[in-house]
Write an enzyme that holds these catalytic residues in place. Structure first.
Site, mmCIF file in Angstrom:
data_model
loop_
_atom_site.group_PDB
_atom_site.id
_atom_site.type_symbol
_atom_site.label_atom_id
_atom_site.label_comp_id
_atom_site.label_asym_id
_atom_site.label_seq_id
_atom_site.Cartn_x
_atom_site.Cartn_y
_atom_site.Cartn_z
ATOM 1 N N HIS A 35 0.881 -1.169 0.000
ATOM 2 C CA HIS A 35 0.000 0.000 0.000
ATOM 3 C C HIS A 35 0.917 1.218 0.000
ATOM 4 O O HIS A 35 1.995 1.200 0.605
ATOM 5 C CB HIS A 35 -0.882 0.030 1.253
ATOM 6 N N CYS A 103 -4.899 1.569 -4.244
ATOM 7 C CA CYS A 103 -4.182 2.698 -3.639
ATOM 8 C C CYS A 103 -2.955 3.103 -4.446
ATOM 9 O O CYS A 103 -2.608 4.286 -4.518
ATOM 10 C CB CYS A 103 -3.778 2.331 -2.208
#
Length: 427
Positions: A35, A103
């Site tokens: 992420h 993301c």
């Protein structure tokens, strides 16, 4: 325009498990389940439950495992917010897709706007590579479920003025008026406060100066704390602080030594300021993972004493800040780790009392701007009071009697942290 640095924070959602088990379970080796968040203008922007922002490294994803310098930008903060508004319909809770709109796709869209550069390709390619195996397809629902939970935790971090759901209109409603009850407190509850910055080589050099030949494993650092004594053990504590927040295995390795650090370096009145400060910071980071949290919560009275001594440190806002962070992490641990030992009511009451006294002192009767460390003490003491009120009726009754001037703090007095007014409203 003055150029602003643009930095990418990289997080491993698997907390080291992917690298360890991917060869056996997936037939390929992957270093992590990545992420990312983009850090610029003193904030970290990321795709959580929509487009979100937090203070750098204070997101629901924990501590970054890597920091990548993307470049610099001459764009302004206002231009970035305008751009985020223009792309918000592409990055909502409803449009999230693990492979095609995640993301990392958001991060590269932002860095391309700011600098003309994409984030590293291996980060962008990872989901497709990892999910190309049969086992990867099997675990996809679990990964998406985890992302969904984190997205829910990100609601307090929505960027003001940027809509978070498809079809939603941009709003000029003041940020605090947009919040649901206790959203500010839930923002603190969702993830511990961590202190992960350090000039590691400087710290290691100081440790070598004090103890030539000293090793840097957790066991060796623990031995160095005793060998050097209270006057000189702060470099060893600083390295233990970093280990406690690094990952789950490191935290578990530090956990058995935390009560010793608490009793010898954080509580005694005679401890020098640098040692007390580093000890408190190590205890703060212990709450990054469950082993450290459980270890400290096994001595709740000692933990409360360390907070009380730290908050009573005259003219040493760095020590007070670490103590306030520790109190905030301690009272929120039960929400983050439901299997941990709950703090007894008398400890909640004591933490509320010392946090309330610190709040009364940190600003006094003045509205003069405060230095950042004092503003941090104010923020985390408020967070401590709020979390205590949510979890303990006895402590809540005490908080109602404290003179902490919540009305003034709701008006964002000069020098306060941007989150203080929302927290004061919740309390």
């Amino acid at each position: 325009k003055m150029a602003q640095p643009v930095v990418l924070h990289v997080y491993d959602l698997s907390q080291g498990m992917a690298k360890q088990f991917s060869p056996m379970l997936m037939g390929i080796t992957i270093d992590g389940i990545w992420h990312t968040g983009v850090c610029v203008f003193g904030r970290e922007f990321y795709y959580g439950g929509g487009i979100c922002q937090d203070f750098p490294a204070q997101t629901p994803y924990g501590s970054p495992v890597d920091v990548v310098e993307i470049g610099t930008t001459t764009k302004t903060h206002a231009e970035l917010l305008q751009f985020l508004s223009s792309i918000q319909s592409s990055f909502t809770a409803e449009t999230y897709d693990l492979l095609n709109n995640n993301c990392n796709n958001f991060s590269t869209t932002v860095t391309r706007f700011l600098t003309g550069q994409d984030i590293p390709q291996h980060i962008l390619d990872l989901p497709e590579m990892a999910m190309s195996t049969p086992l990867g397809a099997m675990i996809r629902p679990q990964i998406e479920a985890a992302q969904s939970r984190i997205s829910e935790q990100s609601s307090f971090s929505a960027v003001p003025g940027v809509a978070q759901h498809s079809g939603e209109q941009d709003s000029s409603t003041p940020y605090q008026e947009m919040q649901q009850p206790h959203q500010a407190l839930r923002g603190l509850l969702r993830t511990p406060v961590l202190l992960t910055k350090a000039e590691i080589e400087v710290v290691k050099k100081k440790l070598e100066e004090f103890l030539p030949g000293a090793g840097t494993s957790v066991k060796e650092l623990r031995e160095a704390v005793d060998s050097l004594g209270p006057a000189k053990c702060f470099p060893a504590l600083d390295l233990l602080r970093l280990a406690a927040a690094r990952d789950l295995p490191s935290n578990a390795e530090v956990a058995p030594h935390l009560l010793h650090i608490l009793k010898t370096c954080a509580v005694p009145a005679e401890c020098p300021r640098p040692t007390r400060m580093m000890a408190l910071r190590t205890l703060v980071n212990a709450f990054a993972f469950e082993p450290g949290a459980k270890a400290l919560l096994s001595d709740p009275e000692g933990l409360a004493e360390a907070v009380a001594v730290g908050l009573a440190a005259e003219q040493h806002n760095a020590v007070k800040l670490a103590a306030a962070m520790l109190a905030c992490n301690a009272v929120g641990a039960q929400s983050r780790f439901p299997g941990s030992v709950a703090l007894p009511e008398e400890v909640h009451i004591r933490l509320a009392y010392v946090a309330g006294n610190a709040l009364a002192e940190v600003r006094g009767g003045s509205d003069a701007p405060m230095p950042p460390e004092a503003a941090g003490v104010e923020l985390y003491c408020l967070g401590t009071l709020g979390q205590v009120c949510l979890s303990d009726n006895g402590a809540k009754e005490l908080v109602q009697t404290l003179d902490v001037d919540l009305a003034r703090r709701q008006k964002e007095p000069p020098g306060s942290d941007p989150r203080t007014a929302a927290l004061a409203t919740d309390v």
